[in-house]
Design a protein around this motif. Sequence first.
Motif, mmCIF file in Angstrom:
data_model
loop_
_atom_site.group_PDB
_atom_site.id
_atom_site.type_symbol
_atom_site.label_atom_id
_atom_site.label_comp_id
_atom_site.label_asym_id
_atom_site.label_seq_id
_atom_site.Cartn_x
_atom_site.Cartn_y
_atom_site.Cartn_z
ATOM 1 N N ASP A 341 67.864 6.745 -32.553
ATOM 2 C CA ASP A 341 66.465 5.856 -31.960
ATOM 3 C C ASP A 341 65.794 6.174 -30.624
ATOM 4 O O ASP A 341 64.999 5.484 -30.373
ATOM 5 C CB ASP A 341 67.223 4.361 -31.739
ATOM 6 C CG ASP A 341 68.097 3.756 -32.902
ATOM 7 O OD1 ASP A 341 67.693 3.954 -34.009
ATOM 8 O OD2 ASP A 341 69.247 3.425 -32.776
ATOM 9 N N ILE A 342 65.956 7.370 -30.490
ATOM 10 C CA ILE A 342 65.041 7.765 -29.012
ATOM 11 C C ILE A 342 63.630 7.730 -29.507
ATOM 12 O O ILE A 342 62.809 7.371 -28.377
ATOM 13 C CB ILE A 342 65.411 9.198 -28.848
ATOM 14 C CG1 ILE A 342 67.203 9.276 -28.488
ATOM 15 C CG2 ILE A 342 64.661 9.978 -27.716
ATOM 16 C CD1 ILE A 342 67.559 10.516 -28.299
ATOM 17 N N GLU A 343 63.194 8.326 -30.565
ATOM 18 C CA GLU A 343 61.827 8.229 -30.473
ATOM 19 C C GLU A 343 61.050 6.669 -30.742
ATOM 20 O O GLU A 343 59.986 6.826 -30.091
ATOM 21 C CB GLU A 343 61.415 8.751 -32.244
ATOM 22 C CG GLU A 343 59.872 8.975 -32.596
ATOM 23 C CD GLU A 343 59.218 10.230 -31.516
ATOM 24 O OE1 GLU A 343 58.160 9.953 -30.910
ATOM 25 O OE2 GLU A 343 59.798 11.094 -31.416
ATOM 26 N N ALA A 344 61.625 5.853 -31.306
ATOM 27 C CA ALA A 344 61.452 4.398 -31.355
ATOM 28 C C ALA A 344 61.536 3.838 -29.782
ATOM 29 O O ALA A 344 60.368 3.040 -29.381
ATOM 30 C CB ALA A 344 62.405 3.609 -32.219
ATOM 31 N N SER A 345 62.432 4.323 -29.127
ATOM 32 C CA SER A 345 62.555 3.869 -27.818
ATOM 33 C C SER A 345 61.371 4.338 -26.778
ATOM 34 O O SER A 345 60.843 3.626 -25.897
ATOM 35 C CB SER A 345 63.958 4.340 -26.845
ATOM 36 O OG SER A 345 63.737 5.635 -26.640
ATOM 37 N N PHE A 346 60.741 5.596 -27.093
ATOM 38 C CA PHE A 346 59.650 5.926 -26.391
ATOM 39 C C PHE A 346 58.536 5.075 -26.607
ATOM 40 O O PHE A 346 57.721 4.915 -25.698
ATOM 41 C CB PHE A 346 59.199 7.332 -26.687
ATOM 42 C CG PHE A 346 60.122 8.517 -26.288
ATOM 43 C CD1 PHE A 346 60.688 8.630 -25.301
ATOM 44 C CD2 PHE A 346 60.201 9.772 -27.336
ATOM 45 C CE1 PHE A 346 61.389 9.424 -24.763
ATOM 46 C CE2 PHE A 346 60.970 10.740 -26.679
ATOM 47 C CZ PHE A 346 61.624 10.792 -25.502
ATOM 48 N N GLU A 347 58.414 4.448 -27.668
ATOM 49 C CA GLU A 347 57.204 3.569 -28.110
ATOM 50 C C GLU A 347 57.526 2.118 -27.021
ATOM 51 O O GLU A 347 56.402 1.606 -26.692
ATOM 52 C CB GLU A 347 57.107 3.208 -29.557
ATOM 53 C CG GLU A 347 56.781 4.325 -30.463
ATOM 54 C CD GLU A 347 55.523 4.961 -30.127
ATOM 55 O OE1 GLU A 347 54.454 4.339 -29.815
ATOM 56 O OE2 GLU A 347 55.599 6.292 -29.884
ATOM 57 N N ARG A 348 58.548 1.837 -27.141
ATOM 58 C CA ARG A 348 58.995 0.562 -26.410
ATOM 59 C C ARG A 348 58.820 0.934 -24.925
ATOM 60 O O ARG A 348 58.255 0.074 -24.011
ATOM 61 C CB ARG A 348 60.368 0.203 -26.500
ATOM 62 C CG ARG A 348 60.581 -0.603 -27.920
ATOM 63 C CD ARG A 348 61.983 -1.228 -28.311
ATOM 64 N NE ARG A 348 62.947 -0.436 -27.969
ATOM 65 C CZ ARG A 348 63.324 0.441 -29.206
ATOM 66 N NH1 ARG A 348 62.740 0.359 -30.385
ATOM 67 N NH2 ARG A 348 64.567 1.200 -29.090
ATOM 68 N N MET A 349 58.910 2.138 -24.436
ATOM 69 C CA MET A 349 58.740 2.481 -22.994
ATOM 70 C C MET A 349 57.183 2.357 -22.655
ATOM 71 O O MET A 349 56.688 2.187 -21.665
ATOM 72 C CB MET A 349 59.283 3.980 -22.892
ATOM 73 C CG MET A 349 58.864 4.382 -21.322
ATOM 74 S SD MET A 349 59.646 6.308 -21.256
ATOM 75 C CE MET A 349 61.276 6.108 -21.709
ATOM 76 N N LYS A 350 56.666 3.127 -23.726
ATOM 77 C CA LYS A 350 54.865 3.064 -23.675
ATOM 78 C C LYS A 350 54.512 1.410 -23.429
ATOM 79 O O LYS A 350 53.491 1.364 -22.768
ATOM 80 C CB LYS A 350 54.018 3.745 -24.483
ATOM 81 C CG LYS A 350 54.613 5.205 -24.674
ATOM 82 C CD LYS A 350 53.973 5.882 -26.009
ATOM 83 C CE LYS A 350 54.426 7.004 -26.194
ATOM 84 N NZ LYS A 350 53.818 7.941 -27.361
#
Length: 361
Positions: A341-350
């Motif tokens: 799920d790391i890639e999706a968490s980058f989007e939530r971080m942005k």
Amino acid sequence: MVSRVKGAVVRGKNEPVSIETVLVPDPGPGEAVVDIITSGVCHTDLHYQQGGISDDFPFLLGHEATGRVSAIGEGVTEIEVGDRVILNWRAVCGECRACAKGQPQYCFNTHNATQKMTLEDGTELSPALGIGAFIEKTLVAAGQCTKVDEESDAAAVGLLGCGVMAGIGAAINTGEVKRGESVAVIGCGGVGMAAIAGAALAGATTIIAVDIDAAKLERAAHFGATHTINSREEDVVEGVRALTGGFGADVVIEAVGRPETYKQAFYARDLAGRVVLVGVPTPEMTLELPLLDVFGRGGSLKSSWYGDCLPSRDFPMLVEQYRLGRLDLDAFVSERIGIEDIEASFERMKDGTVLRSVVEL
């Protein structure tokens, strides 16, 4: 014996995170293999993916980690197999000019593992900040391991490995906040929130949170902010002065890393006050200030590297403050996710919707 484990790798600039088989060698002299328990998703990991740190692809991402030592190499005495540890990227050398001056928190030659972890085809990986913790087990220098107690939540205390330590340390170590002082923190992301928590832990009595996001400002009160300023609606410098008797704050911590917000910090401090830059600027940014103002306002302008921390000193102390209920590290954990799920968490971080996503291995 080489271990074959799954890890999160980015092969090129702006390429998606892929889960790959990684070969982890047995530890050599001065090294340790650590089974990762949790690892926070930090902006630095995103910067690696975007090519903002270096072009030494492929990268093994992850660095804000808690783990358990599974093997140690020759000559390692500071940790033992079975120890639960927080990983750090300041394994002091003890020999550089900073260490020789008795300032190991500024060590200029920190250690990483000598051996390389690789992909199955032999391609060497560059571990993020010399750690690479989005993986089932990783190879580090033994000095990158700080032993901590077994009772605290691994997901919470692991965040001391980078962002939370950077913020708390910016207040306590770099800014040297004292009891009764006033502090303003510009930028209420994860590092800024940690700076607010650090100011509260140090005994500041006026703590002003500054951001453009109303939700973040509301959250800042939980970490110790006594006042808030929405910089979309109010002039920051005038707002800070109004809350500090017209003088400005004793310490202003800039947790954004932009020239505009740094100027706000510079003018929002009291005469002889301290400005601390902990936000990370990009290479093209420049700053222009009237030199007479720099001279005439006195005080100090500081940059905070990793919260100027010494992991062996600061991690156990802060974990103890957490256990005593004086530092709410749990509140920094927004969600617990899997390695996929790391890639999706980058989007939530942005989007700014999380303080920290934490990968549970």
